[in-house]
Design a protein around this motif. Structure first.
Motif, PDB file in Angstrom:
ATOM      1  N   HIS A 116       9.532   0.585   1.460  1.00  0.00           N
ATOM      2  CA  HIS A 116       8.320   1.259   0.957  1.00  0.00           C
ATOM      3  C   HIS A 116       7.826   2.402   1.839  1.00  0.00           C
ATOM      4  O   HIS A 116       7.050   3.238   1.372  1.00  0.00           O
TER       5      HIS A 116
ATOM      6  N   ALA B 133       0.578   0.074   1.064  1.00  0.00           N
ATOM      7  CA  ALA B 133       1.452  -1.031   0.665  1.00  0.00           C
ATOM      8  C   ALA B 133       0.742  -2.372   0.829  1.00  0.00           C
ATOM      9  O   ALA B 133       0.880  -3.277  -0.014  1.00  0.00           O
TER      10      ALA B 133
ATOM     11  N   ILE C 168       6.946  -5.946   2.822  1.00  0.00           N
ATOM     12  CA  ILE C 168       6.860  -4.489   2.919  1.00  0.00           C
ATOM     13  C   ILE C 168       8.054  -4.004   3.730  1.00  0.00           C
ATOM     14  O   ILE C 168       8.278  -4.457   4.856  1.00  0.00           O
TER      15      ILE C 168
END
Length: 646
Positions: A555, A580, A595
């Motif tokens: 991400h 995130a 994440i």
């Protein structure tokens, strides 16, 4: 590149701090930089400063071990007006020098008595445009406060105001954590320079004969001089030379001379000290920083009487480090007597000569090189990173009972390279797992050998050859919708087979398409090809995009791919991380998906490495580590069975 460098130092007892700071200033000047040295301690004799601008503040000093009471040259306590004159001159010097690089010697790890003065300097530097790079310069061993609050205050000051901490030592001899309890957030800022040698002349090769006794520049060595004079009575067959620092009053010096036997010469400290030392059979001294550098340079057997008054621990720790390597005998200051000293000298005389240890002693030049690298790497590194949005997001997740997990994927590996070694070393320091996306067509034997040593690092299948097959004008892709499905399936299956042949149990059957792009038509067939996981970029829409296939994405990517190809704006990186977390708290993204932090070790420069370590260290302080990739994809049991040969 020519830098303007300002070094601020105040020595309160001996002159060692000033001597080391002056050595750094000379080193910067010799490399063509404009160096300014500001000293706030008692005036001292400094050599070879022709190319260095020297500024003397109204001096302060201390007596004995009372470091809380500042005295002027008349030994009377200084008042606020006196300290204000120092601050005014210091700020005038900052304004005149306009430094690219500001170095504070010892502060904020010491010199709390001058905290207001250093704070004024740092605040003014922070307001400058452009703001100078700010470094703290500290010796190998510090004296840490016993109060946790003071340690925390120091760490917060470093994180707020400093870009790096120069440790003038070698971790092979004395790592900083041996004397200072490091906050993990600080560790990424640490730069070991090696020991700073004020005397860069070559060491002469002399026939060793006699005993050389030396002390620091202050009167703290008087007990050692007196004990040495008495001990010398037992060694009348050898010449002795006792070198007395200039901080010892003339009356005391004359008294030492008058009590010396015929075979003992008592004189003031000399500029050719190293030549004298190189010709000695044994050196007797305290264990100050500069003295130990001389001893390491000359390789002379040593008897150390470390200064320990007032609960000082610095010299004792340094002496113990040398003794542990068989380089010195120790006589504790509290146990110092002529007999104890004579016995230690006899042991030193009986010690066989040994090669000079491989300790880095080029600290001045390495300091210059480190500073040049930091300044040139990227302006982004020279700004304190504001982590507050990430901290708030993580706090909110904790308050709501939503666990936030992270994992780390690094792309494009094919071999064991220096860059890979740096990546894996960083992961090992923080006990972090890594999913290493390897390009099967290019795998070399060295990669399998290296991964066998890394229990928390697993390989993932990064396409087949990382070749771009996209039509002109379209985004790059190796497994995009513009290729025949059966051709892509064949390549993906071959990639898994070849990677498994090379890497065995260190490979997870997880497909990572190059450039994070994959045809939607290929995804359902990945399980039939032998894959059990898929990883691309952005929040996943479905934890299982096909039966038997787990998707865990990345991400946040710290690289500015479409601009400098160095570090992206740190504010954007922190915002991406915070976002995130926030999406998981709000339920917009799957809270079960870790994440993913995405890196590319082969193209990192120093500023990207620095950001990576700062992030990892900051999460580590919160107890957040990077998961092993086998756990992320639910493949722990399978990988463990393979590693056990089942």
């Amino acid at each position: 590149m020519s830098l303007r460098v300002l070094i601020a130092v105040t020595h309160l007892l001996g002159a060692g701090h000033l001597t080391r700071a002056a050595a750094l200033a000379r080193a910067f000047a010799r490399k063509g930089h404009t160096a300014t040295l500001v000293s706030g301690g008692s005036p001292a004799r400094l050599t070879d400063l022709e190319n260095v601008t020297f500024v003397q503040l109204p001096p302060v000093r201390t007596v004995g071990t009372d470091f809380k009471t500042l005295l002027g040259d008349d030994l009377a306590p200084v008042d606020e007006a006196y300290l204000e004159r120092r601050r005014v001159l210091l700020l005038d010097t900052l304004k005149t020098a306009r430094p690219d690089l500001l170095i504070t010697e010892l502060f904020p790890f010491g010199r709390r008595v001058l905290a207001d003065e250093f704070s004024t300097l740092l605040d003014a530097a922070r307001r400058m445009s452009p703001r100078p790079l700010v470094l703290s310069s500290i010796r190998d061993i510090l004296v840490a406060s016993s109060k946790a609050s003071r340690l925390a205050e120091t760490h917060e000051r470093v994180l707020r105001d400093y870009d790096a901490v120069l440790v003038h030592g070698d971790p092979e001899l004395a790592p900083l954590e041996a004397s200072w309890p490091l906050d993990e957030r600080i560790r990424p800022l640490i730069r070991y320079t090696g020991y700073v040698d004020e005397n860069d002349d070559s060491v002469p090769v002399n026939r060793r004969h006699g005993i050389v006794v030396s002390g620091g520049s202050s009167a703290a060595s008087l007990p050692l001089y007196r004990a040495a004079l008495a001990a010398a009575q037992d060694f009348a067959d050898r010449p002795w030379r006792i070198l007395v620092g200039r901080g010892v009053a003339d009356t005391e010096f004359l008294a030492l001379q008058e009590s010396a036997p015929a075979h003992v010469t008592v004189e003031r400290a000399r500029p050719d000290f190293r030549a004298l030392l190189s010709g000695a059979e044994v050196s007797v001294s305290q264990a100050g920083y500069n003295t130990v550098v001389d001893l390491l340079r000359c390789g002379v057997p040593s008897v150390l009487v470390p200064f320990e008054a007032g609960s000082e621990t610095e010299q004792r720790l340094r002496a113990e480090r040398l003794a542990a390597r068989g380089l010195a005998e120790i006589v504790p200051e509290a146990a110092l007597s002529p007999r104890r000293l004579a016995d230690a000298i006899r042991r030193g005389l009986a010690r066989p000569s040994s090669p000079t240890p491989a300790i880095a002693l080029d600290g001045a030049m390495r300091t210059v090189a480190i500073a040049e690298s930091l300044v040139s790497s990227s302006p982004a590194l020279h700004r304190t990173i504001d982590w507050s949005s990430l901290d708030r997001a993580l706090d909110q997740a904790r308050e709501r009972g939503i666990p936030v997990r992270f994992w780390w994927r690094d792309d494009d590996a094919v071999a064991d390279t220096p860059q890979l070694d740096r990546l894996l070393g960083l992961a090992r320091r923080y006990d972090a797992g890594i999913g290493l996306a390897v390009i099967p067509e290019g795998i070399e034997a060295s990669l399998a050998k290296r991964l066998a040593e890394e229990p928390k690092v697993f390989a993932l299948v990064h396409g087949w050859s990382h070749a771009d097959h996209a039509p002109a004008g379209e985004k790059k892709a190796e497994f995009g919708p513009h290729r025949a499905l059966d051709r892509m399936a064949t390549e993906a299956e071959r990639a898994l087979h070849v990677a498994r042949e090379h890497l065995g149990s260190r490979l997870l059957p997880v497909f990572v398409p190059p450039w994070n792009r994959i045809s939607r038509d290929l995804v359902p067939g990945l399980t039939d090809l032998g894959f059990r996981g898929l990883s691309t970029f952005t929040d996943r829409k479905n934890a299982q995009p096909a039966p038997g296939l787990v998707q865990v994405n990345t991400h946040v990517d710290p690289i500015d791919w479409h601009g400098t190809r160095s570090l992206a704006d740190p504010a954007l990186i922190v915002a991406a991380l915070a976002g995130a977390v926030e999406r998981r708290v709000a339920g917009v993204a799957d809270p079960e998906e870790p994440i993913g932090f995405l890196t590319h070790h082969l193209v990192h420069d120093d500023v990207i490495w620095a950001l990576c370590e700062r992030l990892i260290a900051r999460l580590a302080v919160r107890g957040i580590g990077f998961l092993c990739p086998d756990a992320c994809f639910g493949l722990e049991t399978r990988s463990q069975l393979r590693s056990n040969g089942d």
